[in-house]
Design an enzyme around this catalytic site. Sequence first.
Site, mmCIF file in Angstrom:
data_model
loop_
_atom_site.group_PDB
_atom_site.id
_atom_site.type_symbol
_atom_site.label_atom_id
_atom_site.label_comp_id
_atom_site.label_asym_id
_atom_site.label_seq_id
_atom_site.Cartn_x
_atom_site.Cartn_y
_atom_site.Cartn_z
ATOM 1 N N ASP A 93 21.470 -23.386 18.729
ATOM 2 C CA ASP A 93 20.786 -22.281 18.335
ATOM 3 C C ASP A 93 21.849 -21.052 18.500
ATOM 4 O O ASP A 93 22.217 -20.602 19.651
ATOM 5 C CB ASP A 93 19.602 -21.786 19.005
ATOM 6 C CG ASP A 93 18.901 -20.462 18.300
ATOM 7 O OD1 ASP A 93 19.363 -19.929 17.249
ATOM 8 O OD2 ASP A 93 17.953 -19.905 18.749
ATOM 9 N N ASP A 147 23.423 -17.735 10.946
ATOM 10 C CA ASP A 147 22.366 -18.314 12.285
ATOM 11 C C ASP A 147 22.420 -19.858 11.880
ATOM 12 O O ASP A 147 22.021 -20.383 10.705
ATOM 13 C CB ASP A 147 21.291 -17.549 11.905
ATOM 14 C CG ASP A 147 20.081 -18.068 12.872
ATOM 15 O OD1 ASP A 147 20.459 -18.465 13.925
ATOM 16 O OD2 ASP A 147 18.923 -18.038 12.412
#
Length: 483
Positions: A162, A363
Site C-alpha cells: 500500500d 495509489d
Amino acid sequence: MEGVLVLVVCVALVITTGATATSITTYPDFQQLNVPAAAAAGSGSNSDYTSTKLDDGDGDGDGGGRWKVKVVHRDKIFPAAAAAAVSYNNKSSKSSHEPRFHARMKRDVKRVDSLMRSIEFKVMSAMDFGSEVVSGMEQGSGEYFVRIGVGSPPRSQYVVIDSGSDIVWVQCQPCTQCYHQSDPIFDPANSASYFGVSCTSTVCDRLQNTGCHEGRCRYEASYGDGSYTQGTLALETLTFGRALIRNVAIGCGHMNRGMFVGAAGLLGLGGGPMSFVGQLAGQTGAAFSYCLVSRGDATTGSLEFGRGAMPVGAAWVPLIRNQRAPSFYYVGLVGLGVGGMRVPISEDVFRQTELGYGGVVMDTGTAVTRFPTLAYEAFRDTFIQQTANLPRVSGVSIFDTCYDLNGFVSVRVPTVSFYFSGGPILTLPARNFLIPVDDKGTFCLAFAPSSSGLSIIGNIQQEGIQISFDGANGFVGFGPNVC
C-alpha cells in the site's frame, strides 16, 4: 542495502517527453483490443498462487544483492483470501468473473472514500486502545499481495502492498479480535527476533497515535472508513527471499477489523518515516520501484528497493509534497488525451491548492482512476465520440461507459494518455482502460468521477508499467521497461 521484489506483465507502453519519444512499443492514435484475451485475463482463470513459497532471491543473506518476492493480484489467491470476503447472493465461484468484479468495485469505493476523508477532510477516528469499534467493512482490501517472512525463523505471510499508508503490521497472537487470513496468525512467542518497543523509545515517538501498556508502546492505525488495527509496536526481522532486514518497526496487531480480509497485514510504502520505505531511507535513499501484475495474468512482477531500483531511461516526473498528507505520492498531471488529441480540460482542475486540497495521487490500493467530475465528463465524452462504432450498453457498478463486445475478436479503440508537468506523456495499453466486467462480453471504460477535487491514479492504469519512486530527489519515473 538494496532490495528487489519482482513482478512481470507483458504489455506495451510508450512514454513521450516533449518531441522525443522513449518508446517500448509506439502506439498509433488507435489500438486493437484483443477481446477474448482481455476477457480471459479479467476472469482470473489462470492458476492461483495459494501455495506460493518464499522466493530464494539473489541475496547473500545479509541484505545485499537483490531481494525477490512475487507480487500477486488478490484474485490470484481466490478463494483462499477472497472467499471470506466475497459473497454475491451466495453464488460466488472461482470461475465466475462477475462476483469478483462487483466485490472489487465495492472495495474500491470504500478505499476512495477513505482517501477522500483522510486527505481532503482530515476525518480520522480517534479511538482509545482496547475500545470496540465496528467498521461494517466485510469486503477484502488491497489488490496486490506480497509473500514475506516475519520473525525468526520466518513465518510466510501474505501482506498488502500500500503506497498510501505508513505502518507495517501483521495480525498477532493472542488475538482479541482478528479477521480471516489465509495463513496462520503470527505468534511472536515463537520468534527469537521479536522485541517489544518501550514507551520511552524514540521509535514510539514517531507514531501519531500511541499508548502505553505495561511499559510497551501501543500503536493504532485507523484507515478513515472505520477499519483499523491496534496492538504492540515491536522490532522484528522481515525476510525477502534469503535477505534479512532486521529491526524493522512493525505493528503486532491484537485487535484488527476492516478491509484486510485474506492478507495477514499490510506493508506500508508511503512517504512517512514509519513506512517500510521510510525506515530503509538511510540505506536505500527512499528509492523503490514496482510493477503490478495484470488481472488474470500468470506472470509475476517486482517490488524493488534501493538505488539500483532506479532504471536508466525512465521518464521522470516531479513528486509534489503535501504537508497535510505527507504519506501520499502526488504527481503533476496537467491533462488527458484520447486518440492522440488532448482533451480541452483546464490544468487547474488537477492542481493542488495552497492549502493542500485537490491534486493527483498515485495509489496502489485504489483500482479505478478517479478524476474530478468536470474533467471526467470531458474525458469520457471524448472517448464516447471516438467509439461511436461500438455497441453501447447500460453502465455497470461505478462505470457509466460500457460496451457489448460479445462475439468480437478485436476492436479498434482510441489511445488514452496522461500528460504530466514538464512534458512527459504516458500512453496506456488498451487493456489498462477498457476492462471486462462480467462473463458476457461487457467491457467498460475503467475511470470514474470524483465528488471532490482529488484525482487518484489507480492500479488498473498502472498495471504492467515499471513505476519508480526516488523519494530522496523527489521524482517518480515511468518505464522504460514493461514488466
